[in-house]
Design a protein around this motif. Structure first.
Motif, PDB file in Angstrom:
ATOM      1  N   MET A 220      31.135 -20.210  -2.883  1.00 33.34           N
ATOM      2  CA  MET A 220      31.365 -21.444  -3.631  1.00 33.34           C
ATOM      3  C   MET A 220      30.112 -22.310  -3.565  1.00 33.34           C
ATOM      4  SD  MET A 220      33.538 -23.805  -0.924  1.00 33.34           S
ATOM      5  CE  MET A 220      32.978 -25.337  -1.656  1.00 33.34           C
ATOM      6  N   ARG A 221      30.060 -23.291  -4.426  1.00 33.16           N
ATOM      7  CA  ARG A 221      29.059 -24.342  -4.313  1.00 33.16           C
ATOM      8  C   ARG A 221      29.711 -25.664  -4.681  1.00 33.16           C
ATOM      9  NH1 ARG A 221      26.786 -26.232  -9.324  1.00 33.16           N
ATOM     10  NH2 ARG A 221      26.909 -24.761 -11.082  1.00 33.16           N
ATOM     11  N   VAL A 239      32.563 -23.003  -8.559  1.00 32.62           N
ATOM     12  CA  VAL A 239      31.958 -24.326  -8.678  1.00 32.62           C
ATOM     13  C   VAL A 239      33.013 -25.378  -8.360  1.00 32.62           C
ATOM     14  CG1 VAL A 239      30.727 -25.921 -10.187  1.00 32.62           C
ATOM     15  CG2 VAL A 239      30.400 -23.447 -10.461  1.00 32.62           C
ATOM     16  N   THR A 240      32.683 -26.289  -7.441  1.00 36.13           N
ATOM     17  CA  THR A 240      33.599 -27.355  -7.047  1.00 36.13           C
ATOM     18  C   THR A 240      32.869 -28.695  -7.139  1.00 36.13           C
ATOM     19  OG1 THR A 240      33.030 -27.248  -4.694  1.00 36.13           O
ATOM     20  CG2 THR A 240      34.778 -25.776  -5.462  1.00 36.13           C
ATOM     21  N   CYS A 267      38.258 -30.412  -5.504  1.00 35.55           N
ATOM     22  CA  CYS A 267      37.386 -31.469  -4.989  1.00 35.55           C
ATOM     23  C   CYS A 267      37.011 -31.052  -3.572  1.00 35.55           C
ATOM     24  CB  CYS A 267      38.085 -32.823  -4.995  1.00 35.55           C
ATOM     25  SG  CYS A 267      37.067 -34.136  -4.295  1.00 35.55           S
ATOM     26  N   SER A 268      35.815 -30.527  -3.418  1.00 37.87           N
ATOM     27  CA  SER A 268      35.401 -29.947  -2.135  1.00 37.87           C
ATOM     28  C   SER A 268      35.029 -30.998  -1.096  1.00 37.87           C
ATOM     29  CB  SER A 268      34.229 -28.991  -2.355  1.00 37.87           C
ATOM     30  OG  SER A 268      33.325 -29.534  -3.299  1.00 37.87           O
ATOM     31  N   PHE A 304      41.695 -29.434  -2.652  1.00 38.73           N
ATOM     32  CA  PHE A 304      40.851 -30.514  -2.135  1.00 38.73           C
ATOM     33  C   PHE A 304      40.494 -30.257  -0.680  1.00 38.73           C
ATOM     34  CE2 PHE A 304      45.225 -31.671  -1.217  1.00 38.73           C
ATOM     35  CZ  PHE A 304      45.164 -32.041   0.119  1.00 38.73           C
ATOM     36  N   SER A 305      39.445 -30.954  -0.242  1.00 37.63           N
ATOM     37  CA  SER A 305      39.107 -31.025   1.174  1.00 37.63           C
ATOM     38  C   SER A 305      38.806 -32.475   1.505  1.00 37.63           C
ATOM     39  CB  SER A 305      37.894 -30.149   1.512  1.00 37.63           C
ATOM     40  OG  SER A 305      37.573 -30.259   2.893  1.00 37.63           O
ATOM     41  N   LEU A 306      39.518 -33.037   2.457  1.00 41.13           N
ATOM     42  CA  LEU A 306      39.309 -34.421   2.865  1.00 41.13           C
ATOM     43  C   LEU A 306      38.032 -34.520   3.686  1.00 41.13           C
ATOM     44  CD1 LEU A 306      42.924 -35.355   4.062  1.00 41.13           C
ATOM     45  CD2 LEU A 306      41.952 -35.526   1.759  1.00 41.13           C
TER      46      LEU A 306
END
Length: 788
Positions: A220-221, A239-240, A267-268, A304-306
């Protein structure tokens, strides 16, 4: 807060049926061989749709004894995945010497993630950012004078980064999900679109990751919605996007969905809060704005990643800095995150936990919140033993010219430059190019002034000295720049030192240079005496414990320096705040006598400390004003002719203004005449770019904001220099409380050199609010300074 949580719980049962079937994470013993891939608008885990609910934590910012607790806290918040950075400079502090043991044992951390039935996203770099020294790149790269980073143009960088990734692969490739581990994705580089657009460099990094053993896992990027399309990557790389609390989710993904209509959405980095800088207000993001955009993503099945779920502490010398303007990070990485610095749940934690209940898979349950770690207080104790820095100088490096820390083979800490200057019956001006990052100047052992890179300080007055005198310049490195083109950030004095008297200039030479590293062994080797110190010195003290626990040592009476407890480098402190305490984990304390060493480059008001149960991370005690407007200063634009004038639209996207003709200038003035909202007296700008030939942004390396009619720095950190801090989620805002501050609002930027200017680009604040959005504007460009 209670009303918000109850509201989030109301629709729990009716929403359950809308969620698609997903495979819940399994414990280590049950995972076995599996697969994680990209599907049609979905991530697929073993062929079934999987929504990533990730929280980011950084294992170096958490004591190893607490790793398991923090992972369990993430799971209790409703997360199914843990996202982690690796920092190259942590694992290769000396060139060619790699260390993945103890606190650096990333494989052990990832195995703990699996044991807790969670998945893992690995972000190995080589560049990370993360408000970490040099963005995770090792300092020893800076020994190469013509170094280029994140570029195929530099063979050394590419070779060394490939070797580093190979070492990471040896640790983590066996833990890919296809090999029975928990790692479902590995990131290629980090936010590269905010730095460059070289697709070939990104492809080379992708190839290096595959060669390192990440030959099966999904790659991923991540980038911003405004930068993700600056370059292309292999179709096998997901792609994120990254954006922050309160963002308009539909708008963030609008361009992305047009370009990648069948791609999964993620949303990375969903920024839960923000990082703090020395001398600036503590950053917060409201629970309401944070939860609102998170719910928007869940409703749209956007993974997502917080960032951060739990920030922790940037122990030791690892804190980085932003530039321009230069702004170093504090030791606390609390980040206003759902899990606070000490590992305790906050209102944001419980709001997330309540929200997640509405989006669980059938049969999935969120576990109970782990028991909190014990917290203790420590009665005040004094430091009666001192060791003067000037009394115990280490062996000197002798050099005819100035040399940086990196030239001396020193990575972090302090360095002192000493020379002799001829006597003079008049005051002279000392010119230092450039101090990286803070310096105290002494003449015959007496403090005569300080220089601070945050203010672009270069000069002080040297009083008349009838006889030959000793000049000492003690420099502290407060963190290498971790973002943007200023990341090539050597420490100490980086150029030269001049002594000026009238029209006469003298280049100072014949230097004795002394290194003061951060290693505990160096500090412990000092000889201590029982007498007060009158200048820079080490202080030794101790306290006795019958029971251990986490505590916050109160350093509000101290000046500027670093603290070690029982041999652990806890980090930097600085009286200007907003952080006044440092977090000391319970596992690093012991029953019985505990030793504390402090290096203070100033003189403490009171040489004592106490341990508090709660941190102080929001108290500013400014040593100088960082406001761009001097008291009584007023910009005069009468008689000035604008280069361009017009009106912006309501679109919250980059808006461009092109001049009819190219102009040359050094001083740029932007004037906001009104707001798009009726009765709104404020103006705000997230980012401002000045355009040169071909529409290419002018470099901000030499920029200095010399005037802003108004800045909101009390209710929030919205200083005017936010307009070129390269962070789209932060913004300049004029004062909102005082109704005396009205339009027009002006900014004046000194670009440092005479440059050709063809226009400008403006980005409104990126959250959902419309206050401050600029309507009509005027732009001025001049070769000479504006009048005030």
């Amino acid at each position: 807060m209670k009303k918000l949580i109850l509201l989030l719980l109301v629709c729990s049962h009716c929403l359950q049926g809308l969620c698609r079937q997903e495979m819940a994470p399994k414990s280590r013993s049950a995972v076995g061989s599996a697969d994680f891939t990209l599907g049609e608008k979905e991530f697929l885990l073993n062929g079934k749709p999987f929504l990533i609910r990730a929280g980011e934590v950084h294992f170096p910012r958490i004591p190893r004894q607490y790793w398991d607790h923090r992972i369990k806290m993430l799971k209790a918040m409703g997360m199914n995945t843990v996202c982690i950075y690796l920092f190259w400079n942590l694992h290769e502090q000396e060139e060619g010497k790699f260390d993945f043991s103890g606190q650096r044992d990333v494989a052990a951390f990832v195995r703990l993630i699996q044991q807790n039935g969670m998945y893992c996203i690995v972000r190995p770099g080589p560049y990370a950012c993360a408000e970490w020294d040099m963005g995770g790149l090792p300092w020893w790269l800076l020994k190469k004078k013509d170094l280029k980073v994140r570029s195929l143009q530099d063979t050394l960088f590419m070779q060394r980064s490939a070797r580093y990734l190979m070492k990471v692969g040896q640790q983590l490739a066996p833990l890919q999900i296809q090999n029975g581990g928990p790692v479902i994705m590995v990131q290629v580089e980090n936010e590269y679109g905010a730095f460059g657009s070289d697709a070939a460099y990104m492809e080379a990094t992708r190839v290096n990751l595959r060669k390192a053993g990440f030959d099966k896992v999904q790659l991923m990027r991540c980038d911003w919605s405004s930068t993700f399309d600056k370059y292309e990557t292999s179709p096998e790389v997901a792609v994120t996007l990254n954006f922050g609390a309160g963002s308009d989710v539909e708008k963030e993904f609008s361009k992305f969905k047009k370009m990648h209509p069948s791609a999964p959405l993620m949303c990375s980095e969903y920024w839960t809060g923000w990082f703090d800088n020395w001398g600036r207000p503590h950053e917060t993001r409201s629970v309401e704005s944070f939860i609102g955009s998170l719910k928007d993503m869940l409703d749209r099945r956007i993974s997502f990643s917080l960032y951060m779920a739990h920030g922790g502490t940037t122990f030791g010398q690892w804190g980085g800095a932003n530039s321009p303007p230069y702004s170093p990070m504090v030791t606390s990485y609390d980040y206003n995150a759902p899990i606070d610095e000490q590992g305790s749940p906050t209102d944001k934690f419980y709001a997330v936990r309540a929200l997640m209940q509405n989006y669980l898979n059938p049969g999935e349950k969120i576990p109970a919140v782990p028991e909190p770690k014990p917290v203790i207080t420590i009665p005040e104790f004094s430091f009666r033993q001192t060791s003067s820095l000037f009394d115990q100088l280490p062996p000197a490096h002798i050099s005819d010219k100035i040399r940086t820390m990196e030239d001396l083979g020193q990575g972090w800490g302090r360095v002192m430059y000493r020379t002799r200057i001829d006597g003079s019956g008049v005051d002279r001006k000392l010119v230092v190019h450039d101090v990286h990052d803070w310096a105290a100047i002494f003449l015959n052992g007496r403090l005569i002034g300080k220089l601070d890179r945050r203010r672009n300080d270069h000069t002080i007055t040297v009083p008349a000295t009838p006889q030959v005198a000793t000049l000492d310049i003690l420099v502290e490195a407060t963190g290498r720049v971790n973002f943007g083109e200023a990341i090539i950030d050597r420490k100490g004095i980086t150029d030269s030192v001049m002594l000026e008297a009238g029209h006469e200039q003298q280049l100072l030479s014949r230097w004795q240079i002394y290194s003061f590293p951060v290693d505990y062994s160096f500090q412990a080797d000092r000889k201590f005496v029982k007498r007060p110190a009158s200048g820079p010195a080490w202080y030794k003290g101790s306290f006795r414990l019958s029971d251990t626990g986490d505590t916050f040592l109160d350093l509000s009476s101290w000046g500027k320096g670093m603290i070690w407890v029982n041999g652990y480098n806890i980090g930097r402190f600085w009286k200007i705040g907003p952080q006044q305490t440092v977090f000391v984990p319970g596992p690093w304390l012991k029953k019985g006598i505990n030793e504390v060493l402090i290096l203070d480059l100033e003189v403490p008001q009171k040489a004592s400390i106490r341990g508090l149960a709660k941190p102080i991370i929001d108290k500013i005690v400014p040593d100088v004003s960082l406001l761009a407007r001097k008291p009584g200063q007023l910009l005069e634009l009468n008689g000035e002719q604008p280069i361009s004038e017009g009106r912006f639209t309501e679109d919250k996207v980059w808006q461009e203004v092109l001049f009819k003709n190219e102009v040359k200038g050094r001083y740029f003035c932007f004037e906001a005449l009104n707001s798009l909202l009726e009765n709104d007296v404020t103006s705000s700008i997230a980012e401002l770019q000045i355009l040169g030939p071909g529409g290419k942004p002018v470099s901000t390396r030499k920029w200095k904001l010399i005037y802003a009619d108004s800045e909101e720095v009390t209710s929030g950190n919205h200083a005017a220099d936010r307009v070129y801090d390269l962070q789209e989620s932060t913004y300049w805002q004029t004062e909102s409380v005082s109704h005396k501050v009205t339009h027009p609002h002006q900014l004046v930027i000194d670009m440092g050199d005479l440059v050709p200017v063809t226009g400008m680009r403006y980005l409104p604040r990126t959250d959902k609010k419309k206050e401050g959005m600029i309507g009509n504007y005027r732009i001025y460009v001049k070769q000479e300074p504006f009048k005030f």
